[in-house]
Design an enzyme around this catalytic site. Structure first.
Site, PDB file in Angstrom:
ATOM      1  N   VAL A  34     -17.019  -3.071  48.151  1.00  0.00           N
ATOM      2  CA  VAL A  34     -15.708  -3.551  48.579  1.00  0.00           C
ATOM      3  C   VAL A  34     -14.770  -3.742  47.388  1.00  0.00           C
ATOM      4  N   THR A 144     -17.938 -21.147  38.814  1.00  0.00           N
ATOM      5  CA  THR A 144     -16.889 -20.935  37.821  1.00  0.00           C
ATOM      6  C   THR A 144     -16.490 -22.261  37.177  1.00  0.00           C
ATOM      7  N   SER A 179      -6.989 -22.451  42.874  1.00  0.00           N
ATOM      8  CA  SER A 179      -6.612 -21.314  43.738  1.00  0.00           C
ATOM      9  C   SER A 179      -7.572 -21.318  44.931  1.00  0.00           C
ATOM     10  N   TYR A 181      -9.411 -18.942  45.703  1.00  0.00           N
ATOM     11  CA  TYR A 181     -10.659 -18.377  45.195  1.00  0.00           C
ATOM     12  C   TYR A 181     -11.519 -19.477  44.563  1.00  0.00           C
ATOM     13  N   HIS A 182     -10.907 -20.232  43.624  1.00  0.00           N
ATOM     14  CA  HIS A 182     -11.692 -21.270  42.936  1.00  0.00           C
ATOM     15  C   HIS A 182     -12.218 -22.288  43.951  1.00  0.00           C
ATOM     16  N   LYS A 185     -15.498 -21.385  45.544  1.00  0.00           N
ATOM     17  CA  LYS A 185     -16.686 -21.660  44.719  1.00  0.00           C
ATOM     18  C   LYS A 185     -17.128 -23.122  44.872  1.00  0.00           C
ATOM     19  N   ASN A 240      -8.896  -9.351  28.443  1.00  0.00           N
ATOM     20  CA  ASN A 240      -8.928  -7.908  28.686  1.00  0.00           C
ATOM     21  C   ASN A 240      -7.497  -7.372  28.815  1.00  0.00           C
ATOM     22  N   THR A 253       1.397 -10.773  27.586  1.00  0.00           N
ATOM     23  CA  THR A 253       1.988 -11.538  28.695  1.00  0.00           C
ATOM     24  C   THR A 253       1.402 -12.950  28.788  1.00  0.00           C
ATOM     25  N   VAL A 254       1.866 -13.822  27.903  1.00  0.00           N
ATOM     26  CA  VAL A 254       1.442 -15.227  27.981  1.00  0.00           C
ATOM     27  C   VAL A 254       2.233 -15.889  29.110  1.00  0.00           C
ATOM     28  N   TYR A 255       1.528 -16.523  30.052  1.00  0.00           N
ATOM     29  CA  TYR A 255       2.220 -17.198  31.145  1.00  0.00           C
ATOM     30  C   TYR A 255       2.634 -18.596  30.682  1.00  0.00           C
ATOM     31  N   GLU A 328      -0.317 -24.483  37.477  1.00  0.00           N
ATOM     32  CA  GLU A 328      -1.386 -24.939  36.581  1.00  0.00           C
ATOM     33  C   GLU A 328      -0.745 -25.694  35.421  1.00  0.00           C
TER      34      GLU A 328
HETATM   35  P1  NAD Z   1     -16.526  -7.904  40.570  1.00  0.00           P
HETATM   36  O1  NAD Z   1     -15.469  -7.958  41.596  1.00  0.00           O
HETATM   37  O2  NAD Z   1     -16.405  -6.894  39.484  1.00  0.00           O
HETATM   38  O3  NAD Z   1     -17.949  -7.673  41.272  1.00  0.00           O
HETATM   39  C1  NAD Z   1     -18.313  -8.258  42.486  1.00  0.00           C
HETATM   40  C2  NAD Z   1     -19.187  -7.269  43.230  1.00  0.00           C
HETATM   41  O4  NAD Z   1     -19.595  -7.865  44.463  1.00  0.00           O
HETATM   42  C3  NAD Z   1     -18.451  -5.972  43.587  1.00  0.00           C
HETATM   43  O5  NAD Z   1     -19.216  -4.856  43.239  1.00  0.00           O
HETATM   44  C4  NAD Z   1     -18.251  -6.075  45.093  1.00  0.00           C
HETATM   45  O6  NAD Z   1     -18.246  -4.812  45.732  1.00  0.00           O
HETATM   46  C5  NAD Z   1     -19.428  -6.941  45.512  1.00  0.00           C
HETATM   47  N1  NAD Z   1     -19.177  -7.707  46.741  1.00  0.00           N
HETATM   48  C6  NAD Z   1     -18.177  -8.589  47.004  1.00  0.00           C
HETATM   49  N2  NAD Z   1     -18.290  -9.072  48.248  1.00  0.00           N
HETATM   50  C7  NAD Z   1     -19.391  -8.489  48.787  1.00  0.00           C
HETATM   51  C8  NAD Z   1     -20.033  -8.598  50.038  1.00  0.00           C
HETATM   52  N3  NAD Z   1     -19.557  -9.363  51.003  1.00  0.00           N
HETATM   53  N4  NAD Z   1     -21.166  -7.880  50.250  1.00  0.00           N
HETATM   54  C9  NAD Z   1     -21.665  -7.085  49.278  1.00  0.00           C
HETATM   55  N5  NAD Z   1     -21.096  -6.926  48.076  1.00  0.00           N
HETATM   56  C10 NAD Z   1     -19.960  -7.632  47.837  1.00  0.00           C
HETATM   57  O7  NAD Z   1     -16.650  -9.366  39.987  1.00  0.00           O
HETATM   58  P2  NAD Z   1     -17.294  -9.857  38.621  1.00  0.00           P
HETATM   59  O8  NAD Z   1     -16.209 -10.007  37.630  1.00  0.00           O
HETATM   60  O9  NAD Z   1     -18.474  -9.050  38.288  1.00  0.00           O
HETATM   61  O10 NAD Z   1     -17.751 -11.319  39.031  1.00  0.00           O
HETATM   62  C11 NAD Z   1     -19.041 -11.516  39.583  1.00  0.00           C
HETATM   63  C12 NAD Z   1     -19.235 -12.975  39.934  1.00  0.00           C
HETATM   64  O11 NAD Z   1     -19.089 -13.768  38.770  1.00  0.00           O
HETATM   65  C13 NAD Z   1     -18.224 -13.492  40.955  1.00  0.00           C
HETATM   66  O12 NAD Z   1     -18.872 -14.357  41.847  1.00  0.00           O
HETATM   67  C14 NAD Z   1     -17.227 -14.246  40.109  1.00  0.00           C
HETATM   68  O13 NAD Z   1     -16.635 -15.272  40.836  1.00  0.00           O
HETATM   69  C15 NAD Z   1     -18.102 -14.776  38.987  1.00  0.00           C
HETATM   70  N6  NAD Z   1     -17.336 -14.970  37.754  1.00  0.00           N
HETATM   71  C16 NAD Z   1     -16.710 -13.922  37.149  1.00  0.00           C
HETATM   72  C17 NAD Z   1     -15.975 -14.145  35.984  1.00  0.00           C
HETATM   73  C18 NAD Z   1     -15.226 -13.045  35.268  1.00  0.00           C
HETATM   74  O14 NAD Z   1     -14.499 -13.347  34.287  1.00  0.00           O
HETATM   75  N7  NAD Z   1     -15.361 -11.785  35.671  1.00  0.00           N
HETATM   76  C19 NAD Z   1     -15.925 -15.436  35.430  1.00  0.00           C
HETATM   77  C20 NAD Z   1     -16.579 -16.487  36.090  1.00  0.00           C
HETATM   78  C21 NAD Z   1     -17.282 -16.249  37.258  1.00  0.00           C
HETATM   79  N1  USQ Z   2      -2.976 -15.713  31.968  1.00  0.00           N
HETATM   80  C1  USQ Z   2      -1.896 -15.435  31.134  1.00  0.00           C
HETATM   81  N2  USQ Z   2      -1.479 -14.147  31.065  1.00  0.00           N
HETATM   82  C2  USQ Z   2      -2.069 -13.126  31.747  1.00  0.00           C
HETATM   83  C3  USQ Z   2      -3.169 -13.426  32.582  1.00  0.00           C
HETATM   84  C4  USQ Z   2      -3.593 -14.735  32.672  1.00  0.00           C
HETATM   85  O1  USQ Z   2      -1.333 -16.319  30.479  1.00  0.00           O
HETATM   86  O2  USQ Z   2      -1.616 -11.978  31.627  1.00  0.00           O
HETATM   87  C5  USQ Z   2      -3.474 -17.101  32.046  1.00  0.00           C
HETATM   88  C6  USQ Z   2      -3.564 -17.668  33.451  1.00  0.00           C
HETATM   89  O3  USQ Z   2      -2.343 -18.232  33.850  1.00  0.00           O
HETATM   90  C7  USQ Z   2      -4.685 -18.679  33.295  1.00  0.00           C
HETATM   91  C8  USQ Z   2      -5.587 -18.072  32.212  1.00  0.00           C
HETATM   92  O4  USQ Z   2      -4.807 -17.082  31.576  1.00  0.00           O
HETATM   93  O5  USQ Z   2      -4.194 -19.889  32.818  1.00  0.00           O
HETATM   94  C9  USQ Z   2      -6.857 -17.448  32.758  1.00  0.00           C
HETATM   95  O6  USQ Z   2      -6.501 -16.486  33.747  1.00  0.00           O
HETATM   96  P1  USQ Z   2      -7.499 -15.288  34.109  1.00  0.00           P
HETATM   97  O7  USQ Z   2      -6.826 -14.406  35.098  1.00  0.00           O
HETATM   98  O8  USQ Z   2      -8.037 -14.673  32.867  1.00  0.00           O
HETATM   99  O9  USQ Z   2      -8.728 -16.084  34.729  1.00  0.00           O
HETATM  100  P2  USQ Z   2      -8.898 -16.831  36.109  1.00  0.00           P
HETATM  101  O10 USQ Z   2      -7.822 -16.572  37.059  1.00  0.00           O
HETATM  102  O11 USQ Z   2      -9.204 -18.256  35.787  1.00  0.00           O
HETATM  103  O12 USQ Z   2     -10.185 -16.129  36.703  1.00  0.00           O
HETATM  104  C10 USQ Z   2     -11.201 -15.504  35.907  1.00  0.00           C
HETATM  105  C11 USQ Z   2     -12.057 -14.672  36.848  1.00  0.00           C
HETATM  106  C12 USQ Z   2     -12.715 -15.596  37.842  1.00  0.00           C
HETATM  107  C13 USQ Z   2     -13.471 -16.694  37.121  1.00  0.00           C
HETATM  108  C14 USQ Z   2     -12.581 -17.443  36.136  1.00  0.00           C
HETATM  109  C15 USQ Z   2     -13.362 -18.369  35.236  1.00  0.00           C
HETATM  110  O13 USQ Z   2     -11.267 -13.691  37.505  1.00  0.00           O
HETATM  111  O14 USQ Z   2     -13.597 -14.839  38.664  1.00  0.00           O
HETATM  112  O15 USQ Z   2     -13.997 -17.586  38.052  1.00  0.00           O
HETATM  113  O16 USQ Z   2     -11.971 -16.476  35.247  1.00  0.00           O
HETATM  114  S1  USQ Z   2     -12.488 -19.850  34.905  1.00  0.00           S
HETATM  115  O17 USQ Z   2     -11.172 -19.503  34.357  1.00  0.00           O
HETATM  116  O18 USQ Z   2     -13.274 -20.609  34.000  1.00  0.00           O
HETATM  117  O19 USQ Z   2     -12.315 -20.498  36.185  1.00  0.00           O
END
Ligand code: NAD
Ligand code: USQ
Length: 405
Positions: A34, A144, A179, A181-182, A185, A240, A253-255, A328
């Site tokens: 997905v 998270t 959010s 999303y958060h 979790k 990234n 792009t610092v927010y 935020e």
């Molecule tokens: P991602 O979106 O790259 O990977 C998630 C994978 O799960 C995808 O391959 C997607 O197809 C699969 N998926 C989602 N819903 C599904 C469902 N209902 N059934 C089967 N497959 C499903 O995400 P990621 O960056 O690899 O993150 C993985 C986990 O780690 C997430 O739970 C995310 O919240 C957590 N996390 C990620 C980060 C980050 O910075 N990437 C930071 C903190 C926590």
């Molecule tokens: N931000 C900027 N500029 C950008 C993008 C983001 O200033 O171009 C800021 C955001 O406003 C935020 C911070 O950077 O304050 C982090 O944003 P992010 O998009 O890198 O991370 P976030 O939305 O918190 O989510 C990511 C993952 C999520 C994971 C989370 C860990 O997508 O799956 O749960 O990081 S944490 O931040 O510890 O909750």
């Protein structure tokens, strides 16, 4: 160990599956792809050209002789998930399979509900399937750091001891997620904690910080194994994005003020942390929380660092302060404890060692694939109906024509 990786086609899951199998574990990937559909929906693609999972698995097998089992399906479908658990009989399940983008969950009502349904139902299904079919299996769940928000006190690892009106208790650390999303979790964490208590399941909630980089030893073995590197405004995480921006000389792009401070870790540490959690399981009935990050930075710190390193590589890049599309704190206290994984043996990578090879170098290598229109944040937390623009080829051409590298 027999380890099932739910979400094994995703960013963290793919790197983890390869790492675990290379360490001698028997691994199964469970995914419904997905995540690839969300890219189609948004009109975005990963900076790195990832292959279909079947090709990745075939390439891995050909290179190493090691096989990974694959179960294609949706974890929010109980029949599918339970039959998979029954067939594979895991000793540990690593659950990454959720919608993980905060901006995606804030697009509108539909995306908020989808995110919480996908995430909460998937986790509930897993809890029920483990209870019914594999009750001794250790659940390693990706949570998270964002569950805690940014309180004006030190953040503990999951629990805090409080004295109140002369009585004392150790309670879950207060949650102030930012959010939908958060929030999903937080709901997961409560459901998992409850089932550990009520049914005696064993679980570890890995409250992970923001992951960066794409390089792990295994995925770099061959171009066919390359991992995703998201840089768009919805799925791209901040570091990234900054590195992709630097690669084409686009202003970072610092927010807002950029004082938002978060915990960060290299993807090479993600895979190791997951292995450490699996090798040192929670006890029966125990719900553990590990804060999974290695260093903390403000967004502005990151921008300044990327700017300096890019400069040393001959790339000139400015820092831009955009109005923050999120709700935020732009400047706040932040000090989060994170010692449990290092106590188990984690030897962290540091950002300063990864920036050139694992981040900016990769972004420069694939810079022809960058679409700068995806750097513009389009999802606003205050709006109930966000619309996304379609990718603009024109702006892509104008940036690449500048030849900043
Ligand atoms: P991602 O979106 O790259 O990977 C998630 C994978 O799960 C995808 O391959 C997607 O197809 C699969 N998926 C989602 N819903 C599904 C469902 N209902 N059934 C089967 N497959 C499903 O995400 P990621 O960056 O690899 O993150 C993985 C986990 O780690 C997430 O739970 C995310 O919240 C957590 N996390 C990620 C980060 C980050 O910075 N990437 C930071 C903190 C926590
Ligand atoms: N931000 C900027 N500029 C950008 C993008 C983001 O200033 O171009 C800021 C955001 O406003 C935020 C911070 O950077 O304050 C982090 O944003 P992010 O998009 O890198 O991370 P976030 O939305 O918190 O989510 C990511 C993952 C999520 C994971 C989370 C860990 O997508 O799956 O749960 O990081 S944490 O931040 O510890 O909750």
């Amino acid at each position: 160990m027999r380890i099932a990786v739910l979400g094994g086609d995703g960013y963290c899951g793919w790197a983890t599956a390869l790492y675990l199998v290379s360490k001698g574990h028997s691994v199964a990937i469970i995914d419904n792809f997905v995540r690839r559909q969300w890219d189609y929906e948004l009109g975005v693609q990963t900076l790195t050209p990832i292959r279909p999972l079947s090709e990745r698995l075939a390439a891995w097998h050909q290179l190493t002789g090691m096989a990974i089992e694959l179960f294609v399906g949706d974890v929010s479908d109980y029949d599918f998930l339970s039959s998979t658990i029954k067939t594979f009989q895991p000793e540990a399940v690593v659950h990454f399979a959720e919608q993980r983008s905060a901006p995606y969950s804030m697009i509108d009502r539909k995306h908020a509900i989808y995110t919480q349904t996908n995430n909460v139902v998937g986790t509930l299904n897993l809890l029920f399937a483990i209870r019914e079919l594999q009750p001794d299996c250790h659940i390693v769940k990706l949570g998270t750091m964002g569950e805690y928000g940014t309180p004006n006190i030190d953040i503990e690892e999951g629990f805090i001891t409080i004295e109140h009106n002369g009585r004392k208790d150790t309670l879950p650390f207060p949650k102030q997620p930012g959010s939908f999303y958060h929030l999903s979790k937080v709901h997961d964490s409560h459901n998992i904690m409850f089932t550990c208590k009520a049914w005696g399941l064993r679980a570890t909630d890995l409250n992970q910080g923001v992951v960066y980089g794409t390089v792990t030893e295994e995925v770099m073995m061959d171009e066919a194994l390359i991992n995703r590197f998201d840089y768009d405004d919805v799925f791209g995480t901040v570091l990234n994005r900054f590195c992709a921006q630097a690669a084409i000389g686009y202003p970072l792009t610092v927010y807002g003020q950029g004082g938002q401070t978060r915990g960060f870790l290299d993807i090479r540490d993600t895979v190791r942390c997951v292995e450490l959690a699996c090798l040192n399981p929670a006890k029966q009935g125990e719900f553990r929380v590990f804060n999974q990050f290695t260093e903390q930075f403000s967004v502005l710190d990151l921008a300044v660092t990327v700017q300096a390193v890019a400069g040393q590589m001959g790339i000139k890049v400015e820092i831009d302060h955009l109005p923050d599309p999120r709700v935020e704190a732009e400047s706040h206290y932040y000090n989060a404890r994170h010692s449990k994984l290092t106590d188990l043996g984690l030897k962290p990578h540091v950002l300063s060692d990864s920036l050139v090879d694992s981040l900016i170098g990769i972004a420069v290598r694939y810079r022809d694939r960058i679409d700068p229109s995806l750097f513009v944040p389009q999802i606003n937390w205050r709006s109930t109906q966000n619309e996304r623009r379609i990718v603009s080829e024109t702006s892509k051409q104008s940036y690449l024509a500048k030849d900043t590298v």
